[in-house]
Write a protein that holds these residues in place. Structure first.
Motif, PDB file in Angstrom:
ATOM      1  N   GLU A  67       0.828  -1.203   0.000  1.00  0.00           N
ATOM      2  CA  GLU A  67       0.000   0.000   0.000  1.00  0.00           C
ATOM      3  C   GLU A  67       0.864   1.254   0.000  1.00  0.00           C
ATOM      4  OE1 GLU A  67      -3.719  -2.027   2.518  1.00  0.00           O
ATOM      5  OE2 GLU A  67      -2.395  -0.575   3.478  1.00  0.00           O
ATOM      6  N   THR A  72      -1.779  -1.545  -5.988  1.00  0.00           N
ATOM      7  CA  THR A  72      -3.171  -1.886  -5.683  1.00  0.00           C
ATOM      8  C   THR A  72      -3.478  -3.360  -5.954  1.00  0.00           C
ATOM      9  OG1 THR A  72      -3.863  -1.203  -7.905  1.00  0.00           O
ATOM     10  CG2 THR A  72      -3.992   0.451  -6.144  1.00  0.00           C
ATOM     11  N   ASN A 113      -6.570  -2.139   1.022  1.00  0.00           N
ATOM     12  CA  ASN A 113      -6.967  -1.781  -0.344  1.00  0.00           C
ATOM     13  C   ASN A 113      -6.091  -2.412  -1.428  1.00  0.00           C
ATOM     14  OD1 ASN A 113      -4.632  -0.253  -0.145  1.00  0.00           O
ATOM     15  ND2 ASN A 113      -5.709   1.699   0.111  1.00  0.00           N
TER      16      ASN A 113
END
Length: 280
Positions: A67, A72, A113
């Motif tokens: 991250e 991603t 994420n």
């Protein structure tokens, strides 16, 4: 887009040919890959057998690093590493208190994420659109696609392919000219980490896998896991002892088979490093 790359310990040591073939295929097919800087061991089997917080902190640190480095999506070729990273992400995102605790242990915030791709998912997503047009020498062999335990389990978390009869690797092999066989041991355990402590058990479990592939006419085994490759290849003496005969079916990583089909030289794919000579 640049994909993150988490090699894990095996691809830097006992399975370096896997890393070589992944990077060679990516380069040949114009896929940008960036190794995660300062990565650590995912904990593999040992950590989650001994300490739950440690088993989560180790993979969480890897994901937090990805991250911070602006990634991603990361490709995780080792099936065990893929399982640990994916399961950790799932566990932390469903428990905010645990997520905060692990972030505190690592002194590094984990946001959740980053998503993981195993090597088959990466190939299916980024290679499939161009694969057939890039084949120079079709891989015209009968193959047994062996998925093992970690690529499809636990299914409710990984949600990858079918749990008992996965097909993605078979479909990819068809695209390079191979002929996947229908067989019974696609997702059976090879013995995994018992390779050193109980080699005879690995010989028996892996022997059933190799034996069924041989009986159904396979000319090569196709795998996507360093431990599976190690057991099916390096432990061939124990396998042959269990089977009562010498079986010379070679074991290739999926990236090695694809690499051959798109014209990458054998040395760049690490085929000379195998215990069972690769004759296909």
């Amino acid at each position: 887009m640049t994909l993150g790359f988490y090699p894990g310990c095996s691809l830097k040591g006992s399975s370096r040919e896997y890393a070589e073939s992944v990077l060679a295929v990516a380069k040949t097919l114009d896929i940008a890959i960036q190794e995660i800087s300062d990565w650590n061991c995912c904990g593999a089997t040992a950590a989650h057998n001994l300490n739950r917080e440690l088993s989560l902190a180790l993979p969480a640190r890897i994901l937090a690093l990805a991250e911070k480095q602006g990634l991603t999506e990361i490709v995780v070729p080792c099936a065990a590493c893929y399982s640990r990273l994916t399961v950790t992400r799932h566990e932390l995102l469903k428990d905010p208190a645990l997520k905060a605790r692990i972030s505190e242990i690592n002194n590094m915030e984990f946001k959740g994420n980053v998503t993981m791709l195993n090597i088959i998912q990466m190939i299916d997503k980024y290679v499939t659109p161009v694969l057939e047009s890039r084949v120079i020498k079709p891989f015209d062999h009968k193959v047994a696609c062996y998925y093992g335990c970690y690529l499809v389990r636990p299914h409710e978390i990984l949600n990858f392919d079918r749990e008992e009869d996965p097909q993605t690797m078979d479909e990819l092999m068809l695209k390079i000219g191979a002929k996947p066989i229908d067989w019974a041991y696609k997702t059976e355990c090879c013995g995994a980490g018992l390779s050193v402590s109980r080699t005879s058990s690995v010989g028996r479990l892996s022997g059933k896998i190799i034996g069924d592939a041989k009986d159904r006419g396979a000319e090569a085994m196709i795998v996507a896991c360093p431990m599976c490759h190690s057991n099916l290849d390096m432990r061939r003496d124990s396998i042959n002892s269990y089977l009562g005969e010498k079986v010379d079916i070679p074991v290739l990583y999926i990236t090695q088979a694809i690499g051959l089909a798109v014209g990458i030289d054998r040395k760049s794919l690490g085929l000379q490093r195998h215990f069972v000579k690769v004759t296909v």
